[in-house]
Structure formats: C-alpha cells, structure tokens
Design a protein around this motif. Sequence first.
Motif, PDB file in Angstrom:
ATOM      1  N   ASP A 114       0.854  -1.200   0.000  1.00 33.01           N
ATOM      2  CA  ASP A 114       0.000   0.000   0.000  1.00 33.01           C
ATOM      3  C   ASP A 114       0.891   1.252   0.000  1.00 33.01           C
ATOM      4  OD1 ASP A 114      -1.568   2.184   0.699  1.00 33.01           O
ATOM      5  OD2 ASP A 114      -2.719   1.125   2.225  1.00 33.01           O
ATOM      6  N   PRO A 115       1.070   1.870  -1.157  1.00 33.59           N
ATOM      7  CA  PRO A 115       2.034   2.981  -1.253  1.00 33.59           C
ATOM      8  C   PRO A 115       1.662   4.176  -0.375  1.00 33.59           C
ATOM      9  CG  PRO A 115       1.325   2.267  -3.442  1.00 33.59           C
ATOM     10  CD  PRO A 115       0.430   1.588  -2.458  1.00 33.59           C
ATOM     11  N   ALA A 116       0.364   4.460  -0.221  1.00 32.51           N
ATOM     12  CA  ALA A 116      -0.035   5.610   0.586  1.00 32.51           C
ATOM     13  C   ALA A 116       0.307   5.359   2.057  1.00 32.51           C
ATOM     14  CB  ALA A 116      -1.533   5.877   0.419  1.00 32.51           C
ATOM     15  N   LEU A 117       0.076   4.144   2.519  1.00 30.87           N
ATOM     16  CA  LEU A 117       0.422   3.790   3.897  1.00 30.87           C
ATOM     17  C   LEU A 117       1.936   3.857   4.094  1.00 30.87           C
ATOM     18  CD1 LEU A 117      -0.362   2.751   6.716  1.00 30.87           C
ATOM     19  CD2 LEU A 117      -0.315   0.420   5.785  1.00 30.87           C
ATOM     20  N   MET A 118       2.674   3.334   3.112  1.00 30.44           N
ATOM     21  CA  MET A 118       4.135   3.391   3.213  1.00 30.44           C
ATOM     22  C   MET A 118       4.614   4.841   3.323  1.00 30.44           C
ATOM     23  SD  MET A 118       5.483   0.401   3.434  1.00 30.44           S
ATOM     24  CE  MET A 118       4.040  -0.173   4.313  1.00 30.44           C
ATOM     25  N   GLN A 119       3.992   5.732   2.536  1.00 26.95           N
ATOM     26  CA  GLN A 119       4.369   7.147   2.595  1.00 26.95           C
ATOM     27  C   GLN A 119       4.146   7.708   3.996  1.00 26.95           C
ATOM     28  OE1 GLN A 119       5.795   9.401   0.410  1.00 26.95           O
ATOM     29  NE2 GLN A 119       6.200   7.641  -0.880  1.00 26.95           N
ATOM     30  N   GLU A 120       3.018   7.367   4.584  1.00 30.81           N
ATOM     31  CA  GLU A 120       2.706   7.890   5.919  1.00 30.81           C
ATOM     32  C   GLU A 120       3.665   7.331   6.965  1.00 30.81           C
ATOM     33  OE1 GLU A 120      -1.525   8.827   7.033  1.00 30.81           O
ATOM     34  OE2 GLU A 120      -1.893   7.288   5.503  1.00 30.81           O
ATOM     35  N   LEU A 121       3.925   6.023   6.882  1.00 34.36           N
ATOM     36  CA  LEU A 121       4.848   5.414   7.847  1.00 34.36           C
ATOM     37  C   LEU A 121       6.264   5.952   7.637  1.00 34.36           C
ATOM     38  CD1 LEU A 121       3.571   1.697   7.832  1.00 34.36           C
ATOM     39  CD2 LEU A 121       2.913   3.566   9.366  1.00 34.36           C
ATOM     40  N   GLY A 122       6.617   6.155   6.380  1.00 36.20           N
ATOM     41  CA  GLY A 122       7.928   6.723   6.080  1.00 36.20           C
ATOM     42  C   GLY A 122       8.093   8.111   6.671  1.00 36.20           C
ATOM     43  N   ARG A 123       7.001   8.862   6.668  1.00 35.53           N
ATOM     44  CA  ARG A 123       7.055  10.215   7.223  1.00 35.53           C
ATOM     45  C   ARG A 123       7.268  10.189   8.737  1.00 35.53           C
ATOM     46  NH1 ARG A 123       3.857  14.946   7.781  1.00 35.53           N
ATOM     47  NH2 ARG A 123       1.940  13.749   7.828  1.00 35.53           N
ATOM     48  N   ILE A 124       6.758   9.156   9.392  1.00 37.72           N
ATOM     49  CA  ILE A 124       6.983   9.025  10.845  1.00 37.72           C
ATOM     50  C   ILE A 124       8.477   8.849  11.122  1.00 37.72           C
ATOM     51  CG2 ILE A 124       6.495   7.643  12.904  1.00 37.72           C
ATOM     52  CD1 ILE A 124       3.761   6.947  11.692  1.00 37.72           C
ATOM     53  N   PHE A 125       9.120   7.957  10.368  1.00 41.69           N
ATOM     54  CA  PHE A 125      10.567   7.769  10.544  1.00 41.69           C
ATOM     55  C   PHE A 125      11.337   9.033  10.158  1.00 41.69           C
ATOM     56  CE2 PHE A 125      10.050   2.974  10.157  1.00 41.69           C
ATOM     57  CZ  PHE A 125      10.448   2.723  11.454  1.00 41.69           C
ATOM     58  N   ALA A 126      10.932   9.646   9.049  1.00 41.85           N
ATOM     59  CA  ALA A 126      11.642  10.843   8.580  1.00 41.85           C
ATOM     60  C   ALA A 126      11.543  11.958   9.620  1.00 41.85           C
ATOM     61  CB  ALA A 126      11.080  11.308   7.241  1.00 41.85           C
ATOM     62  N   SER A 127      10.400  12.052  10.271  1.00 42.26           N
ATOM     63  CA  SER A 127      10.225  13.045  11.318  1.00 42.26           C
ATOM     64  C   SER A 127      11.114  12.699  12.520  1.00 42.26           C
ATOM     65  CB  SER A 127       8.750  13.074  11.737  1.00 42.26           C
ATOM     66  OG  SER A 127       8.558  13.907  12.852  1.00 42.26           O
ATOM     67  N   HIS A 128      11.120  11.436  12.884  1.00 46.61           N
ATOM     68  CA  HIS A 128      11.909  10.976  14.042  1.00 46.61           C
ATOM     69  C   HIS A 128      13.408  11.233  13.843  1.00 46.61           C
ATOM     70  CE1 HIS A 128      12.360   8.495  17.663  1.00 46.61           C
ATOM     71  NE2 HIS A 128      13.410   7.932  17.082  1.00 46.61           N
ATOM     72  N   TYR A 129      13.890  11.022  12.638  1.00 47.14           N
ATOM     73  CA  TYR A 129      15.328  11.160  12.370  1.00 47.14           C
ATOM     74  C   TYR A 129      15.675  12.477  11.676  1.00 47.14           C
ATOM     75  CZ  TYR A 129      15.836   6.293  13.783  1.00 47.14           C
ATOM     76  OH  TYR A 129      15.845   5.133  14.511  1.00 47.14           O
ATOM     77  N   ARG A 130      14.780  13.463  11.763  1.00 46.33           N
ATOM     78  CA  ARG A 130      14.987  14.689  10.973  1.00 46.33           C
ATOM     79  C   ARG A 130      16.197  15.500  11.399  1.00 46.33           C
ATOM     80  NH1 ARG A 130      10.750  15.639  14.417  1.00 46.33           N
ATOM     81  NH2 ARG A 130      10.593  17.618  15.518  1.00 46.33           N
ATOM     82  N   HIS A 131      16.672  15.321  12.641  1.00 42.98           N
ATOM     83  CA  HIS A 131      17.846  16.078  13.084  1.00 42.98           C
ATOM     84  C   HIS A 131      19.097  15.204  13.127  1.00 42.98           C
ATOM     85  CE1 HIS A 131      15.208  19.350  13.903  1.00 42.98           C
ATOM     86  NE2 HIS A 131      14.577  18.738  14.891  1.00 42.98           N
TER      87      HIS A 131
END
Lengths: 271, 271
Positions: free
Chosen positions: A111-128
């Motif tokens: 599910d690409p839309a779900l992957m995008q959302e989950l990816g954003r959680i990691f990207a937010s977590h590791y943003r710094h």
Amino acid sequence: MKYRRSGRLVDMTHYLLAHPHQLIPLTFFSSRYQSAKSSISEDIGIVKDILEKKHLGTVATSAGASGGVTFIPTVNLEEAAQLIDQLCDKLQDPERLLPGGYLYMMDIIGDPALMQELGRIFASHYRHSNVNAVMTMATKGIPIAYAVATHLHVPVCIVRHEQRITEGSIVSINYVSGSTKRIQTMSLARRSLAPNSNVLIVDDFMKAGGTIRGMMDLVKEFQSTVAGVGVLTEAVHEEEKLVSTYTSLTKLSRVDEKNQQIQVERGTIFN
Amino acid sequence: MKYRRSGRLVDMTHYLLAHPHQLIPLTFFSSRYQSAKSSISEDIGIVKDILEKKHLGTVATSAGASGGVTFIPTVNLEEAAQLIDQLCDKLQDPERLLPGGYLYMMDIIGDPALMQELGRIFASHYRHSNVNAVMTMATKGIPIAYAVATHLHVPVCIVRHEQRITEGSIVSINYVSGSTKRIQTMSLARRSLAPNSNVLIVDDFMKAGGTIRGMMDLVKEFQSTVAGVGVLTEAVHEEEKLVSTYTSLTKLSRVDEKNQQIQVERGTIFN
C-alpha cells in the motif's frame, strides 16, 4: 506568469512539499512569482503557520545572502499513534497467520499511501540526525525505505542476498542470521554508497536482528556511520537482540499458532 | 480550528496532493474548515487553476449528492522531455559500462525524488486507463513501481524469482527469458492481486521482453487484465520484442563496449 497571493500559496505549498530537506533561496520564489521579497516572506509565514498548526512539518528559515527556507516534514504524534493502532489491529487479523508463525504482510507493504505515511513518521523521528543515505535489504524493506528517503531527500542503497553481475564491483560480508544461526552473505555495490555517509538502516521486519547487524557491519565497510535503525515490525525474540538501539513502529508480541491468535502493539517509537 | 482563505488554500493543496485519484466530498472540506460550501468551491477553483496552469494536475469535479473533487496528477510534457533528456545524458556516461554490456543504474534507481518524478510521468500517461494495481518484478522495478502507484493510488504487487515461504500460497509460472532463452520461474502470492484487476506492469529495464511477457501471462492467471506496460529503459534488441505494446521513458539504442560509448534517447512515451 504573474501570481496573486492565493496562487502563490498554492504553488509554494506544492513546491515545498515536493522538496523536503532542501534549502530554497528566497530569490527563487521572488523570481518564480515576480514578486517582492517582502511579499514572499509573508507568503512563507502563512504556509509555515498552517503546516505547523496541522503538524505536517515546519519551514526553517536561514538568514544571510544565501538565505532561504527549508521544509522539514514532521508528524503529529497523536495522529501517528492512531495510524499505528489501526495498523496493529490490521496485523492482529488471524487470517495473516502462515505456517511457521510467519505473518502475511504484503497487503500492508503493498500500500504505497500507507508506506508514505509510515515513512514520514521515521523521517520526522530522524529529521535532526543528519542522515545522508538510507540502506535497506531486498525485497520487502524497499518500499518503506523509499518512503523514508523521499521525505528526508537522501538516496537509497539496496543490500541483497545474491551477488548480481549488473552492478559492478560489490562488497560482500558474511553474517549470522540471529534466529536460524545460519551463515549467510549480503552484498552491496561499491558505487551504491559514498564513503563517510551517515546511514539510516530501514527494514520491514526484525526478529533477532541478525540481518540488521549485518547491515551495520556493511556500513563500516564503506567507512560510514550508522545514523539509526528503523523497522516496521519487530518480533519478540526469546534471546537478547543483536541490535541494541533501534526504532520500531509495531511490535509483534505474541503469535499463538494453535489458537490462531496474534498480538501486536505499538513499537518503541512511542516510548 | 478556524481558517482564513489563505490557510485553507495551503491545507487544501497539501491534502489534495496527498490524496491523488481519490474522490473527496465537498462536505469533507467544509467541515474541516468550518466554511460554507460556496467558499470551498471558490477555494477549489483557485487550487485547480494554479495546478492546471503549472501542469501539475487537474481537479475533477463531480456533481450531485455524493459530489466532490478528485486530484489527478499530470505532467507538463515539455518539462518531462527536459527531465528525460537530462536522464539520457546521465545514462550516456561511459563510466556506467559494466562487463557484458550492462549499465550501472543504481544511482538513478536509488534517487527517490527522481523516481517520484518519473513515476508521475507514467501516472499521467495512464491516468484514464482505470488502473487498479501496479505489478513489478523484484528488485530493481520496485522503486519506479511504487512511485507510479503512489500517484495513481493503487496497490503494488511484487513478482519474484524465488518462491518465498512467508507469503502463503503462491502462483508460479515458467517463462522464457527473451535474451538468454533460458526457462525461468516467477511467482506471485495468491493474496497479492485481487481477481478482475486491471494491472499496469512497470519495470526498470526491458530487452527482449521475456520478463514482461511472463508478467502478462501471470496477470491472466489472476483472471485479470493488462492496462499497460511501462519501462524506465528499453534496450534495442536484434530480434522482435516479445511485447508489442509498451511505453518506455528512455531507449538504450547502442552500447559499444570496445569504444566505451553508450547512446540513449527518448523512449516511446514521446512518440
């Protein structure tokens, strides 16, 4: 093309969302919209305000001659928790149980839309974390890895079990699978990862952590460092995991094949 | 939360871009922004106008009680051509040449932002084809397949050479590799693709077309139809290709290993 404020806001929102973690000079926008820098600054203020209120991200401003703005995607932790809780419910469906205690997960990973959302959680977590590459293992780690990398705007390198001829010189290492204790090989094309990278390792599943441990060793072979480890699902493992620091979105805490029960809870990212 | 027009425009743009090919009722926006439907309609007009002027997509409106709007991503063909020309230049770099006339492409495939842009070109091309699933072959087709599927808002199913135990019952077929004439096997989990799907097949590379041909046969095994075939790069092949209808973004027209020359041109999508 001349823009009114409303038009600038629509286009600017699109542009920033499509260019996360990239410094965009104010002069870029003022020439794109043929507008004064003061108007552009006001526009950016409006966009920033809404994105922050909706917890979609922030717009960082840097001053000086090379001044500009950078869109940094974030997530609303409450909304993320809701999404993860729904995912846990889905994963608990006994229909997923496969022989050997495995779980069918391709509908989730597919599910690409779900992957995008989950990816954003990691990207937010590791943003710094100054990540400049994402590493994953073929096949099932690839979708979540690309979603993370898209939001962090860094390249992806794909580690494989086989040794492919089509990628030039490769670096291979042996590693011990944590659950089966078998010695296996993983390879990465020499050109796929620049030396001195700071690498975020992302995978779909971690049990004992042998594969992740192997990727961490592989990162060293490229004179690079590990910025972090993120997995979609971790499974409880009887013995100590081979990886001590990682972030999981979900945790498979119990699989009871006999009674057809699966228990899934929030992962360590919410600790 | 109460919004002014400027705030609504920013949020609405974000929301539409994140939900391509999904019907969003006007009532959703009017309740989200606590605004009258007439204001929402005006907002949508502004967003639609800019997205269309910038060739980023269109916003289709459907009337009636279940009325709403659908964002359909498109591309500006001129900009797409520029992007593809840059890609051709990149691919012509003799440094890519690997033994056997293969090309190193992982830097291209490993660039998530580029994959998103190329995926949008395919999504735009097939936007009226009623695609409801994207199929690809592991490993290197996955990134472009997910990018296409994200913009079309459909699931991805991943075909593999090996037969994995972790996905339940699988459907396997034999196919003949077009270039090597060897018989190979490809498999797809039974649950990965719903019957009666209309499937867009996407891959990174096509030479004789044997793998694509195999996927087309596999689609039939799932009582489904092929909506189209899109490949990132096609290679010129001495004999007739096994697939007659396909869309390529780039065409590898000549590889001269001896003189270290590669010639790459625009693919059939510009025909």
